[in-house]
Design an enzyme around this catalytic site. Structure first.
Site, PDB file in Angstrom:
ATOM      1  CG  MET A 282      33.567   6.045  -1.832  1.00  0.00           C
ATOM      2  SD  MET A 282      32.556   7.521  -2.038  1.00  0.00           S
ATOM      3  CE  MET A 282      31.007   7.023  -1.283  1.00  0.00           C
TER       4      MET A 282
ATOM      5  CG  ASP B  12      26.649  11.670  -4.841  1.00  0.00           C
ATOM      6  OD1 ASP B  12      27.858  11.373  -4.915  1.00  0.00           O
ATOM      7  OD2 ASP B  12      26.124  12.162  -3.829  1.00  0.00           O
TER       8      ASP B  12
ATOM      9  CG  MET C 121      24.639   6.863  -7.814  1.00  0.00           C
ATOM     10  SD  MET C 121      23.785   6.290  -6.341  1.00  0.00           S
ATOM     11  CE  MET C 121      24.483   7.385  -5.101  1.00  0.00           C
TER      12      MET C 121
ATOM     13  CB  SER D 218      25.784  14.814  -1.377  1.00  0.00           C
ATOM     14  OG  SER D 218      25.026  13.974  -2.230  1.00  0.00           O
TER      15      SER D 218
ATOM     16  CG  MET E 101      29.511   6.471  -7.311  1.00  0.00           C
ATOM     17  SD  MET E 101      28.368   6.871  -5.964  1.00  0.00           S
ATOM     18  CE  MET E 101      27.884   8.516  -6.436  1.00  0.00           C
TER      19      MET E 101
ATOM     20  CG  HIS F 172      31.176  10.576  -6.314  1.00  0.00           C
ATOM     21  ND1 HIS F 172      30.638  10.167  -5.107  1.00  0.00           N
ATOM     22  CD2 HIS F 172      31.945   9.539  -6.736  1.00  0.00           C
ATOM     23  CE1 HIS F 172      31.048   8.945  -4.827  1.00  0.00           C
ATOM     24  NE2 HIS F 172      31.840   8.538  -5.797  1.00  0.00           N
TER      25      HIS F 172
ATOM     26  CG  HIS G 114      29.447  15.383  -3.591  1.00  0.00           C
ATOM     27  ND1 HIS G 114      30.768  15.151  -3.929  1.00  0.00           N
ATOM     28  CD2 HIS G 114      28.867  14.158  -3.507  1.00  0.00           C
ATOM     29  CE1 HIS G 114      30.972  13.841  -4.039  1.00  0.00           C
ATOM     30  NE2 HIS G 114      29.832  13.219  -3.798  1.00  0.00           N
TER      31      HIS G 114
ATOM     32  CG  ASP H 111      30.726  10.963  -0.720  1.00  0.00           C
ATOM     33  OD1 ASP H 111      29.737  11.190  -0.016  1.00  0.00           O
ATOM     34  OD2 ASP H 111      30.657  10.767  -1.957  1.00  0.00           O
ATOM     35  N   GLY H 112      30.337  10.253   2.887  1.00  0.00           N
ATOM     36  CA  GLY H 112      29.454   9.232   3.447  1.00  0.00           C
ATOM     37  C   GLY H 112      29.382   9.276   4.957  1.00  0.00           C
ATOM     38  N   GLY H 113      28.199   9.551   5.481  1.00  0.00           N
ATOM     39  CA  GLY H 113      27.990   9.510   6.927  1.00  0.00           C
ATOM     40  C   GLY H 113      28.668  10.617   7.703  1.00  0.00           C
TER      41      GLY H 113
HETATM   42  C1  DX5 Z   1      26.977   7.807  -1.627  1.00  0.00           C
HETATM   43  C2  DX5 Z   1      27.198   9.193  -2.202  1.00  0.00           C
HETATM   44  C3  DX5 Z   1      27.282  10.258  -1.161  1.00  0.00           C
HETATM   45  C4  DX5 Z   1      26.041  10.394  -0.342  1.00  0.00           C
HETATM   46  C5  DX5 Z   1      26.374  11.026   0.961  1.00  0.00           C
HETATM   47  O1  DX5 Z   1      27.128   6.868  -2.621  1.00  0.00           O
HETATM   48  O2  DX5 Z   1      28.393   9.221  -2.941  1.00  0.00           O
HETATM   49  O3  DX5 Z   1      27.691  11.490  -1.719  1.00  0.00           O
HETATM   50  O4  DX5 Z   1      25.063  11.167  -0.968  1.00  0.00           O
HETATM   51  O5  DX5 Z   1      25.225  11.076   1.736  1.00  0.00           O
HETATM   52  P1  DX5 Z   1      25.284  11.122   3.317  1.00  0.00           P
HETATM   53  O6  DX5 Z   1      26.015  12.355   3.712  1.00  0.00           O
HETATM   54  O7  DX5 Z   1      23.842  11.150   3.695  1.00  0.00           O
HETATM   55  O8  DX5 Z   1      25.981   9.873   3.773  1.00  0.00           O
HETATM   56 ZN    ZN Z   2      29.354  11.181  -3.532  1.00  0.00          ZN
END
Ligand code: DX5
Ligand code: ZN
Length: 231
Positions: A140, A38, A40, A11, A71, A69, A36, A182-184
């Site tokens: 997520m 993102d 927002m 990402s 959001m 992605h 990826h 996606d995430g962590g």
């Molecule tokens: C969160 C994003 C993710 C984020 C992931 O809202 O959609 O794509 O960047 O970042 P990490 O891998 O650091 O959790």
């Molecule tokens: Zn994402």
């Protein structure tokens, strides 16, 4: 699922935005399967990032697919813009669109692959009605809005449930659907995440926190792949 079928999607939310062209070239050279991207809007999520102009700007720097992605709320107006900007996948959160089926069709009509994103507390029910219209399910494993958060463990049970739906769909003659998380995601949890059924892994801070773009990104990507495949 064949063992070769795993994909790493760094990402760029955690990339150095002052040198984004170099950053995306570096992740492709380091073995990334997707970029990826993102998006927002400070409305659907409490943060503001990048849009179609940035997608268009990075497009000539990579040959791998761009996985957008969204959001954002509402969704539909951005679809033609991202398709024109070179997006390959467009995923959105169903609660951000009044007409989910229409939005999915719109994405495919614009020549992109379509996907739905489920937040940690969102039920999966509407998948029953749209399996033939999606190319990807994105779960997520953090609440959307920020990089660098901790993986929410209940995602594992949910991944297993989506994997069962996808396998049943395929067994009944349906097409393959990618299952992205996606995430962590990091080297120390990617193995269990894959065992739970994911085949496509977003990793932001894990990849871009590497000290040096060239060797560092490659090393982390190799570690992620090795741990995911339990090598
Ligand atoms: C969160 C994003 C993710 C984020 C992931 O809202 O959609 O794509 O960047 O970042 P990490 O891998 O650091 O959790
Ligand atoms: Zn994402």
């Amino acid at each position: 699922m064949k063992t070769s079928e795993i994909r790493i999607a760094p990402s760029i939310l955690s990339a150095d935005f002052s040198r984004l062209g170099e950053e995306v070239r570096a992740i492709e050279a380091a073995g990334a399967d997707l970029v990826h991207f993102d998006v927002m809007d400070n409305h659907y999520v409490p943060n503001l990032t990048i849009g179609p102009l940035v997608c268009e700007a990075i497009r000539p720097h990579v040959t791998i697919p761009i996985d957008v992605h969204l959001m954002v709320e509402p969704v539909d107006a951005l679809i033609p813009l991202f398709a024109k900007a070179g997006a390959n996948f467009i995923t959105f959160h169903p609660e951000a669109s009044r007409h989910v089926d229409r939005t999915l069709s719109l994405i495919r009509e614009h020549g992109c692959k379509a996907g739905l994103v489920f937040n940690p507390a969102m039920p999966l029910d509407l998948l029953d009605y749209v399996m033939d219209k999606i190319d990807m399910v994105l779960l997520m494993s953090v609440n959307p809005g920020f990089a660098g958060q901790k993986f929410i463990p209940s995602t594992l049970t949910k991944l297993t449930a989506v994997r069962a739906r996808i396998d049943a769909h395929q067994a009944a003659g349906g097409h393959n659907i990618w299952l992205e998380v996606d995430g962590g995601v990091r080297a120390d949890n990617i193995g269990v995440i894959r065992q739970a059924g994911a085949d496509t892994f977003v990793a932001g801070s894990a990849v871009f926190s590497a000290p040096d773009p060239d060797k560092g990104y490659r090393t982390i990507m190799q570690q992620l792949r090795a741990q995911a495949l339990n090598l």
